[in-house]
Structure formats: structure tokens, C-alpha cells
Design a protein around this motif. Structure first.
Motif, short mmCIF file in Angstrom:
data_model
loop_
_atom_site.label_atom_id
_atom_site.label_comp_id
_atom_site.label_asym_id
_atom_site.label_seq_id
_atom_site.Cartn_x
_atom_site.Cartn_y
_atom_site.Cartn_z
N UNK A 240 0.56 9.20 0.73
CA UNK A 240 0.44 7.84 1.22
C UNK A 240 -0.81 7.61 1.58
N UNK A 241 -1.74 8.51 2.38
CA UNK A 241 -3.18 8.08 2.64
C UNK A 241 -4.02 8.40 1.26
N UNK A 242 -3.38 9.18 0.57
CA UNK A 242 -4.31 9.63 -0.75
C UNK A 242 -4.12 8.40 -1.48
N UNK A 243 -3.21 7.34 -1.69
CA UNK A 243 -2.96 6.26 -2.40
C UNK A 243 -3.95 5.21 -1.83
N UNK A 244 -4.28 5.51 -0.63
CA UNK A 244 -5.32 4.35 -0.25
C UNK A 244 -6.58 4.13 -0.84
N UNK A 245 -6.96 5.37 -1.64
CA UNK A 245 -8.06 5.32 -2.54
C UNK A 245 -7.68 4.48 -3.55
N UNK A 246 -8.49 3.22 -3.98
CA UNK A 246 -8.25 2.35 -5.11
C UNK A 246 -8.02 3.11 -6.59
N UNK A 247 -8.95 3.98 -6.64
CA UNK A 247 -8.98 4.81 -7.87
C UNK A 247 -7.39 5.20 -8.10
N UNK A 248 -7.04 6.05 -7.14
CA UNK A 248 -5.68 6.91 -7.26
C UNK A 248 -4.47 5.98 -7.16
N UNK A 249 -4.93 4.74 -6.42
CA UNK A 249 -3.78 3.92 -6.39
C UNK A 249 -3.47 3.32 -7.89
N UNK A 250 -4.71 3.02 -8.45
CA UNK A 250 -4.46 2.18 -9.86
C UNK A 250 -3.95 3.38 -10.86
N UNK A 251 -4.26 4.65 -10.72
CA UNK A 251 -3.74 5.69 -11.52
C UNK A 251 -2.38 6.00 -11.29
N UNK A 252 -1.82 6.00 -10.09
CA UNK A 252 -0.41 6.20 -9.61
C UNK A 252 0.25 4.93 -10.13
N UNK A 253 -0.11 3.75 -9.84
CA UNK A 253 0.76 2.51 -10.19
C UNK A 253 0.77 2.23 -11.83
N UNK A 254 -0.06 2.70 -12.50
CA UNK A 254 -0.36 2.14 -13.98
C UNK A 254 1.09 2.60 -14.61
N UNK A 255 1.88 3.66 -14.48
CA UNK A 255 2.91 3.78 -15.05
C UNK A 255 4.06 3.18 -14.58
N UNK B 278 -2.87 -5.25 9.82
CA UNK B 278 -3.46 -4.48 10.79
C UNK B 278 -4.31 -3.26 10.33
N UNK B 279 -3.92 -2.77 9.11
CA UNK B 279 -4.83 -1.70 8.57
C UNK B 279 -6.33 -2.17 8.21
N UNK B 280 -6.13 -3.46 7.44
CA UNK B 280 -7.36 -4.05 6.88
C UNK B 280 -8.18 -4.35 8.08
N UNK B 281 -7.65 -4.76 9.27
CA UNK B 281 -8.44 -5.44 10.39
C UNK B 281 -9.17 -4.17 11.30
N UNK C 111 -10.45 -1.87 2.14
CA UNK C 111 -10.14 -3.08 1.28
C UNK C 111 -8.98 -3.04 0.45
N UNK C 112 -8.16 -1.95 0.25
CA UNK C 112 -7.12 -1.76 -0.23
C UNK C 112 -5.82 -2.51 0.73
N UNK C 113 -5.99 -2.35 1.91
CA UNK C 113 -5.11 -2.91 2.50
C UNK C 113 -5.35 -4.33 2.82
N UNK C 114 -6.46 -4.84 2.85
CA UNK C 114 -6.83 -6.30 2.79
C UNK C 114 -6.35 -6.94 1.13
N UNK C 115 -6.34 -6.16 0.12
CA UNK C 115 -5.82 -6.56 -0.99
C UNK C 115 -4.35 -6.54 -1.12
N UNK C 116 -3.69 -5.75 -0.57
CA UNK C 116 -2.10 -5.71 -0.31
C UNK C 116 -1.65 -7.00 0.52
N UNK C 117 -2.45 -7.29 1.69
CA UNK C 117 -2.17 -8.50 2.48
C UNK C 117 -2.25 -9.62 1.61
N UNK D 113 -4.44 -14.02 11.68
CA UNK D 113 -3.33 -14.80 11.66
C UNK D 113 -2.04 -14.06 11.21
N UNK D 114 -2.19 -13.17 10.30
CA UNK D 114 -1.06 -12.36 9.91
C UNK D 114 -0.66 -11.57 11.07
N UNK D 115 -1.40 -10.87 11.65
CA UNK D 115 -0.61 -10.14 12.82
C UNK D 115 -0.08 -11.10 13.82
#
Length: 239
Positions: A1-16, A74-77, A82-88, A157-159
Motif C-alpha cells: 500500500x505504502x509502496x503504491x504511494x510512489x507515483x511511478x509505482x502507482x502508474x505502473x501498477x494501475x496501467x493494466x 488527511x494524508x495530503x494535509x 501529492x498522490x493523496x492530493x491527486x486522489x482526493x 474542507x474535505x476533513x
């Protein structure tokens, strides 16, 4: 889970994964729609009961999406990730769409059942407040030019909006409301007949798969946008 917080790993994992989710969404919706029309009409509500197969999943997923938005905020704040902010940010628009659909179909269902399109019932009002939180989140981000300041303000505001989630969920238990109490997730099991339960659960799964597909696609698009923006800024500095 925390490994996927890296944008490059996230992009690689979610591509397929992303096209698979879109395919699963299409299959679930096809099956869900077929089961919804194959189910018999209710002995009291008639064919109007079929609105349930759109309304209930939309309302449920609308709540879940805001929970995802709040946790991401919460994670973004706190961790400035940056990935948490993008997810929100990516969760706001689909969440608003699901909640709006829940309000519209609720009105369509309520008019023949209650004799009115809208009442200031605790459940209806709290869902409307949820929709306004979604709109407020998006409007706040759009109103501030500095992306970092916009992200922090929107995360706060989200929180704050998370406070409304238990109110939406338990409003029918805490107050005497016109809206019926829970019939799916309740003590003693579901009160729904199996002929209605099967299409409802299938449609809920379809809505959840749709959100995940839209969410991942939007996050990937946001990451790409930020990469392009960063690249252009570097090129401008070099020039």
C-alpha cells in the motif's frame, strides 16, 4: 500500500488494472440491468420499486466516495503527499455525480410513495449537505490560483465534511424521519426479498467498480498533468 504511494509505482501498477476495471464495470452493469428488469414489481410500489436499483447504490457509493476523499485529504494535509492530493481531487467529481443521482432518483421515488418530491427530512437534508460539501470542495480548489494553497484549503474542507457521514448514515435511527430505515445493512440481516436483493447487490458492485475505474483513470490523468506541468516549468527556467 505504502509502496503504491510512489507515483511511478502507482502508474505502473494501475496501467493494466484500469482497463480490467472498465471491463468488469460493463459486465456488472449489463447483468445488473437485466436482473433489475427481470425482477417482479413490488406488491405495493409496482414497477416504481426498480428505482431502488439506481437510488440505493448511488447513495451508498456517494457516501463511500466522500470517505475516500476525506482519508485522502488527511494524508495530503498531514504528510503533504501529492498522490493523496491527486486522489482526493479525483474523487470529488464522481462523488458529486453519484450524490446528485441519489437526490434526483430519491425525488422520483418519493413523489409516488410520499406524495411529494422533497421534504426537509433528516436523511434527505444530510445528503443534500453532502452534495454541497462536494461542490464546495471543487469550488474552493478552482477559486485559488496557487495549487498548493488550494490543495491545503480543500483538504481542510474535505476533513470537515467527514462529520456529516455518520449523520447521513444514522439519521434514520437518531430522528423520526419520513425516510425508511436501513433494509440492507441491519441487525438480523437484510429485510429485502431475494428477488430484489440479487439485482440490488449486483448494481452496487457495478457502481463500486465504476467509481474505481473512474477514480484510477482520473488519478492517472492528474499525475500526467502534473508531470507535464513540471516539465514545462523546467523548460521555461532553462530557456
Amino acid at each position: 500500500m505504502f509502496g503504491l504511494a510512489n507515483p511511478a509505482r502507482f502508474m505502473s501498477f494501475t496501467r493494466p488494472l484500469t482497463p480490467v476495471l472498465w471491463a468488469v464495470t460493463a459486465v456488472l452493469f449489463a447483468v445488473g440491468v437485466w436482473l433489475s428488469f427481470a425482477a417482479p414489481g413490488d406488491y405495493q410500489q409496482g414497477d416504481t420499486v426498480r428505482i431502488m436499483f439506481v437510488h440505493v447504490p448511488a447513495a451508498s457509493i456517494g457516501l463511500m466516495v466522500y470517505a475516500a476523499l476525506g482519508v485522502s485529504s488527511f494524508f495530503a494535509l498531514v504528510f503533504r503527499h501529492p498522490l493523496a492530493d491527486a486522489a482526493a481531487r479525483a474523487a470529488a467529481l464522481p462523488g458529486a455525480a453519484f450524490t446528485a443521482l441519489a437526490l434526483i432518483t430519491g425525488a422520483l421515488w418519493g413523489q409516488p410513495m410520499w406524495g411529494t418530491w422533497w421534504v426537509w427530512d433528516a436523511r434527505l437534508t444530510s445528503v443534500l449537505v453532502l452534495f454541497l460539501f462536494y461542490l464546495g470542495y471543487m469550488a474552493l480548489r478552482a477559486s485559488i490560483d496557487d495549487e498548493q494553497k488550494a490543495a491545503r484549503a480543500a483538504a481542510v474542507l474535505g476533513l470537515v465534511g467527514l462529520i456529516n457521514l455518520p449523520i447521513v448514515k444514522f439519521s434514520v435511527d437518531w430522528w423520526n424521519t419520513l425516510h425508511q430505515p436501513a433494509s440492507l445493512l441491519r441487525a438480523g440481516g437484510s429485510s429485502l426479498d431475494p428477488v430484489f436483493l440479487a439485482p440490488l447487490l449486483t448494481m452496487m458492485a457495478a457502481y463500486a467498480a465504476l467509481f474505481l475505474a473512474v477514480w484510477l483513470t482520473s488519478i492517472r490523468t492528474e499525475i500526467t498533468r502534473r508531470r507535464v506541468q513540471t516539465l514545462r516549468a523546467r523548460q521555461a527556467l532553462e530557456a
